[in-house]
Design an enzyme around this catalytic site. Structure first.
Site, PDB file in Angstrom:
ATOM      1  N   THR A 117       0.819  -1.217   0.000  1.00 58.27           N
ATOM      2  CA  THR A 117       0.000   0.000   0.000  1.00 58.27           C
ATOM      3  C   THR A 117       0.850   1.263   0.000  1.00 58.27           C
ATOM      4  OG1 THR A 117      -1.565   1.281   1.340  1.00 58.27           O
ATOM      5  CG2 THR A 117      -0.115  -0.194   2.529  1.00 58.27           C
ATOM      6  N   TYR A 141      -1.894   0.223  10.054  1.00 59.64           N
ATOM      7  CA  TYR A 141      -2.141  -0.441   8.766  1.00 59.64           C
ATOM      8  C   TYR A 141      -0.908  -0.334   7.870  1.00 59.64           C
ATOM      9  CZ  TYR A 141      -3.741  -1.108   3.995  1.00 59.64           C
ATOM     10  OH  TYR A 141      -3.851  -1.525   2.687  1.00 59.64           O
TER      11      TYR A 141
END
Length: 328
Positions: A117, A141
């Site tokens: 990501t 995250y």
């Protein structure tokens, strides 16, 4: 053609990767624990096993299907939740990935493609963001994904396995043939939220922040069509197979940003409906702009985007949302 195991293949991005692999002639086995995925989202041409990636029996699946490569999509993906429940993310993303990588090495899997990501960059100093930009995640995250990238790098240095980490920007849209799309309830992605509003599932769209250092004051993001992203995984697999000692880390985006208001304007255009917009305060940690420098992926792979048009992304997302509404 290869035998590929897709983890999280019943989820949004994973199900599109399964379609792309099958359409390209690969053999596919999907493992998914169905906590957030849907069994119906797995194309019938693929084998499906309901299982968590950290299960020891994953090695039996690898052996039974002669798996040569793994595409790893399974994990938790909601940034605010990662802040409120960090240990969930370090368990589901980092610890589970570590166990999966160990299973892959033990079972002799040669290639590993990881769903990473742009959150690994945190708030970048320079936009567009290059792969060699500092990685300073600002939430669990992003950190959980960066830790997995580090594990893959160290593992590839010690064992006969190579990897590709694709750092996604904002994934949106749905399969142009209507075979899959984003189906998770309570999704937080802007285009998904906006098409839900356009089909009556939501009464309005919240715009978080209007004082960013951008032309219209709202946050700018790089949106990539999910089918283009899936195609990038197939090309990355071919690159790993062609050069078994090569490892890759690449941004997956279009190198073009759109503001929140530009996205909502596109939804209004496509639907011929004016969606109610409610201005709210900024969310903690939101950068002004997050746009990819995608030169590396364009130079490394034969991949070329087919759906790099904001209205097309919105149209495909809308078509899928209407399909979900018909299903009830």
């Amino acid at each position: 053609m290869a035998s590929v195991m897709v983890t999280g293949g019943a989820g949004y991005i994973g199900s599109h990767a399964v379609l792309a692999l099958l359409d390209a002639g690969h053999q596919v086995v999907v493992i998914d624990n169905l906590v957030t995925g849907f069994a119906w989202a797995v194309d019938r041409r693929a084998a499906f096993v309901e299982m968590a990636v950290e299960d020891d029996r994953v090695r039996d699946v690898i052996a039974g299907h002669g798996v040569e490569a793994i595409m790893h999509f399974a994990g938790s993906v909601v940034v605010p939740e990662s802040v409120s429940d960090p240990l969930k993310y370090y368990r589901n993303n980092t610890a589970a990935s570590r166990t999966l990588i160990e299973s892959a090495v033990t079972a002799g899997v040669k290639h590993f493609i990881f769903s990473s990501t742009a959150a690994t960059y945190g708030i970048p100093d320079v936009v567009p963001v290059r792969e060699d930009s500092p990685t300073r995640p600002i939430n669990p995250y992003g950190m959980s994904k960066l830790m997995t990238e580090i594990m893959l790098k160290d593992t590839a240095a010690a064992h006969p396995i190579n990897y590709c980490a694709l750092r996604y920007f904002n994934v949106a849209g749905a399969d142009p043939q209507g075979r899959s799309g984003q189906s998770t309830a309570g999704a937080t992605h802007l285009i998904k939220v906006a098409v839900e509003a356009a089909t009556g599932k939501r009464g309005h769209v919240a715009v978080f922040g209007s004082d960013f250092a951008t032309p219209d004051g709202t946050g700018v993001r790089d949106y990539i069509h999910v089918s283009d992203l899936a195609a990038a995984h197939v090309d990355a697999l071919a690159a790993l197979i062609a050069e078994p000692t090569r490892n890759l880390t690449m941004n997956a985006g279009y190198g073009r940003g759109y503001s929140v208001l530009e996205v909502l304007d596109a939804v209004d255009r496509v639907t011929n409906i004016t969606i109610e917009r409610r201005m709210e305060g900024r969310r903690a940690g939101d950068p002004d702009a997050l746009v990819s420098d995608n030169r590396r992926i364009l130079e490394t792979l034969p991949w070329r985007p087919r759906y790099a048009d904001l209205d097309r992304i919105v149209s495909d997302a809308l078509a899928w949302e209407r399909t979900l509404a018909e299903r009830g």
